[in-house]
Design a protein around this motif. Structure first.
Motif, PDB file in Angstrom:
ATOM      1  N   TYR A   1      -6.414  16.094   7.132  1.00  0.00           N
ATOM      2  CA  TYR A   1      -5.488  15.081   7.638  1.00  0.00           C
ATOM      3  C   TYR A   1      -6.124  14.187   8.704  1.00  0.00           C
TER       4      TYR A   1
ATOM      5  N   ARG B   1      -1.604  13.684   0.484  1.00  0.00           N
ATOM      6  CA  ARG B   1      -1.115  14.853   1.213  1.00  0.00           C
ATOM      7  C   ARG B   1       0.034  14.478   2.139  1.00  0.00           C
TER       8      ARG B   1
ATOM      9  N   SER C   1       2.634  19.596  -0.166  1.00  0.00           N
ATOM     10  CA  SER C   1       1.173  19.623  -0.070  1.00  0.00           C
ATOM     11  C   SER C   1       0.720  20.343   1.191  1.00  0.00           C
TER      12      SER C   1
END
Length: 255
Positions: free
Chosen positions: A195, A203, A208
């Motif tokens: 991330y 995502r 997810s």
């Protein structure tokens, strides 16, 4: 939609310095990975300190203002971003080869490999991808063509071995009392590293995130119980395989 004028102007540049803003999510993700790197750096093991350096460098590079949307960038530009994202995993392979081969752990009993395959298949099912639509090409049709399919596929195929060395192998090296905090932080860092880059990167759903957290637990359990990273690598590769195939199906010269 890309207009004719945009086609004539050519691909966009790699960087977008004018809108360089790190979102709270990206900052939090980078902080988690940095904390894990600090814990590795505090270890007495030379190999773990090298892994810490690799993670720190990758996080800094991923925080650069990579331009979105990526489909408007050239192939070399996108490959550069992919290679940055692979820098720590590929570097970890070099550390295991040159500095400390014990990061791989021992060779587990043969039955750990079918267990790993079952775990990987379970993660694929948990992810919810429609494998029938993947097989007949419907998912690729829905996603649309992209000039960066091979690059995305390379990322999914090459990352697992190195990521297991980065986030699971230290669990085999560090002894208590540092093992528990390291285990918890390594799982969080494994999720967080995905991330740090800008954009959703596929995502942006709760599902997810949940799958990534479950994967962190399962892969750590495989490593600790088998005494090796090989079963976790196998499960990780199987989990990534549908996505790799999908990206290859989406590859087109001119989207």
């Amino acid at each position: 939609m890309v207009t004719q004028a945009e086609r004539v102007s050519g691909p966009l540049s790699t960087w977008d310095w004018s809108s360089w803003r790190l979102s709270p999510r990206r900052l939090a993700a980078a902080a988690v990975v940095a904390a894990y790197a600090v814990l590795l750096a505090a270890s007495a093991e030379t190999a773990l300190r090298w892994l810490a350096v690799l993670l720190a460098i990758e996080v800094v590079l991923l925080c650069l203002p990579w331009r979105l949307p990526r489909n408007r960038r050239s192939r070399p530009s996108f490959w550069l971003e992919v290679l940055v994202g692979l820098s720590a995993p590929l570097g970890a392979l070099l550390v295991a080869a040159v500095v400390d081969s014990s990061l791989w752990g021992g060779w587990p009993a043969w039955w750990w490999y079918p267990v790993a395959l079952l775990c990987g298949a379970g993660l694929v099912l948990l992810g919810g991808m429609d494998l029938r639509k993947l097989r007949n090409g419907d998912l690729a049709f829905l996603m649309g063509p992209t000039p960066h399919g091979r690059a995305r596929a390379a990322s999914g195929a090459l990352a697992p071995p190195g990521e297991e060395l980065l986030f699971r192998a230290p669990l085999l090296v560090v002894s208590s009392p540092a093992a528990l905090p390291l285990g918890l932080l390594s799982g969080l860092a494994f999720v967080a590293i995905h991330y740090v880059q800008p954009g959703s990167n596929g995502r942006d759903s709760t599902r997810s995130l949940a799958v990534a957290m479950v994967a962190a637990v399962i892969l750590a359990a495989l490593t600790l119980l088998s005494g090796s990273v090989y079963p976790a690598i196998l499960a990780h590769l199987l989990n990534n395989a549908p996505g790799v195939l999908l990206h290859l199906q989406c590859e087109r010269e001119d989207p």
